[in-house]
Design an enzyme around this catalytic site. Structure first.
Site, PDB file in Angstrom:
ATOM      1  N   HIS A  68       8.350   6.162   1.107  1.00 27.56           N
ATOM      2  CA  HIS A  68       8.703   5.934  -0.292  1.00 27.56           C
ATOM      3  C   HIS A  68       9.821   6.881  -0.714  1.00 27.56           C
ATOM      4  CE1 HIS A  68       5.360   3.366  -0.535  1.00 27.56           C
ATOM      5  NE2 HIS A  68       4.533   4.062  -1.314  1.00 27.56           N
ATOM      6  N   CYS A  86      -0.060   8.004  -3.371  1.00 17.39           N
ATOM      7  CA  CYS A  86       1.055   8.414  -2.514  1.00 17.39           C
ATOM      8  C   CYS A  86       2.282   8.842  -3.309  1.00 17.39           C
ATOM      9  CB  CYS A  86       1.422   7.296  -1.537  1.00 17.39           C
ATOM     10  SG  CYS A  86       1.643   5.684  -2.331  1.00 17.39           S
ATOM     11  N   GLN A 143       9.413   1.934  -3.403  1.00 24.00           N
ATOM     12  CA  GLN A 143       8.219   2.047  -2.565  1.00 24.00           C
ATOM     13  C   GLN A 143       8.213   1.035  -1.427  1.00 24.00           C
ATOM     14  OE1 GLN A 143       5.743   3.230  -6.512  1.00 24.00           O
ATOM     15  NE2 GLN A 143       4.477   2.696  -4.762  1.00 24.00           N
ATOM     16  N   LYS A 201      -0.914   5.983 -12.870  1.00 27.84           N
ATOM     17  CA  LYS A 201      -1.433   6.972 -11.917  1.00 27.84           C
ATOM     18  C   LYS A 201      -0.505   8.178 -11.848  1.00 27.84           C
ATOM     19  CE  LYS A 201      -3.615   3.564  -8.850  1.00 27.84           C
ATOM     20  NZ  LYS A 201      -3.472   2.860  -7.556  1.00 27.84           N
ATOM     21  N   VAL A 214      -4.103   3.188   7.228  1.00 26.01           N
ATOM     22  CA  VAL A 214      -4.346   4.618   6.980  1.00 26.01           C
ATOM     23  C   VAL A 214      -5.404   5.144   7.940  1.00 26.01           C
ATOM     24  CG1 VAL A 214      -5.090   6.320   5.273  1.00 26.01           C
ATOM     25  CG2 VAL A 214      -3.612   4.428   4.581  1.00 26.01           C
ATOM     26  N   GLY A 254      -7.879   0.011   9.355  1.00 24.90           N
ATOM     27  CA  GLY A 254      -6.704  -0.179   8.516  1.00 24.90           C
ATOM     28  C   GLY A 254      -5.546   0.709   8.911  1.00 24.90           C
TER      29      GLY A 254
END
Length: 338
Positions: free
Chosen positions: A240, A128, A155, A212, A12, A10
């Protein structure tokens, strides 16, 4: 160090490899894990090809000291015991364990010492948006306790992973060619648009992404801080941005806040300078950078104890892979015995 990366195929996962190389991290052995679909493919690290192994419950992590996991919350929950049962420290980039009381949620510049108390051999890597916000809030909170924060986020597509970045690129090309844009990953067309909707809505009208920011900030900062956020997806590929309005217990002088920002670890303060040629952090300049950047600092004219400022950080780097690697670096620096 003997390292494993789970979710290596992926966005990340690829960033983990790049960050480990850039940081010149001491990697004696490296194993890569992924889904059945990605197993057998390879990734390069320090000039050598590494084959991605399929992650199963028979995968043997004995001898692996740190596993960086970024394959999604369901995978983290399912395979946590498999990964940690021989003592491997799992630094998890998903939301699976972030709010569990026996799993520390760590941003090294803010609460690094929390990383030492990990009874389940799991450390949570925060969301993040939360990471870059708390890096910027910590120097202010050191001057005067922060009561509340209002946040509007901007974002990038990178927050939705490689498929999100691919969709933004595809839509851009399709619109340029006069075609109807493909919409699969996001709720609506992202090009020429902004979407005030990230993650699913909860009963209180906030999205999970917004909640979050509320819950994770309080846990990381060990604080009763109140956070109200509106999270928005914008047609930016990577990095972001956040507009923050902060209320402290005592009024703060801008000169003191500027100095606190300038002295803070992992933070770069960008002074506005000459208003005829103003300077402020922007995603196009911050993408691929390690620190969090702060600018547009000013007093909140609606609140005598208020400040307003602008924060930009690379979501894949500091917002994900780099922060996880920095957690490991913090433990190594403090002579933690793996």
């Amino acid at each position: 160090m003997n390292i494993a990366i789970v979710g290596a195929s992926g966005a990340v996962g690829a960033e983990f490899l790049r960050v480990l190389e850039e940081q010149n991290s001491p990697v004696d052995s490296l194993r890569l894990f992924g889904s059945k679909r990605s197993a057998g493919t390879s990734r390069k690290f320090r000039g050598k090809d590494y084959i991605i192994e399929e992650l199963t419950h028979d995968s043997d992590f004995s001898g692996t000291q740190i596993a960086f996991t970024s394959a999604g919350a369901s995978v983290s929950r399912e395979f946590a015991e498999t990964i940690t049962r021989h003592g491997t420290l799992m630094i998890d980039n998903s939301s699976a364990f972030r709010m569990d009381p026996d799993v520390p949620l760590v941003v090294p510049e803010v609460n690094g010492d929390d990383a030492f108390n990990h009874p389940r051999n799991i450390i949570g890597n925060p969301n993040c948006t939360t990471i870059q916000m708390v890096v910027a809030l910590k120097p202010v909170d050191n001057l005067s306790h922060i009561r509340r924060v209002h946040a509007a986020t901007y974002q990038a597509a990178s927050g939705a992973g490689a498929s999100g970045m691919d969709e933004l690129h595809t839509q851009t090309c399709e619109i340029a060619a006069g075609k109807t844009p493909t919409v699969k990953k996001f709720q609506h067309q992202l090009v020429n648009n902004i979407i005030p909707h990230i993650d699913v809505f909860t009963d209180n009208g906030y999205t999970k992404e917004e909640m979050k920011m509320y819950n994770e900030t309080r846990k990381i900062m060990h604080s009763d801080i109140e956070v109200s956020a509106t999270c928005v997806r914008v047609p930016v590929m990577r990095a972001h941005s956040e507009a923050l309005w902060v209320e402290t217990e005592e009024p703060l002088a801008l000169v003191d806040v500027k100095k606190a920002f300038a002295d803070a670890e992992g933070l770069v303060y960008v002074d506005l300078g000459d208003a005829s040629a103003p300077c402020y952090p922007m995603p196009k300049d911050i993408a691929d950078k390690d620190p969090v950047y702060v600018g547009r600092l000013r007093k909140d004219i609606s609140n005598p104890n208020g400040l307003s400022f602008w924060v930009v950080g690379d979501q894949i780097k500091k917002g994900a892979a780099l922060n996880a690697v920095q957690i490991a670096q913090y433990l190594i620096k403090k002579n933690f015995e793996f």
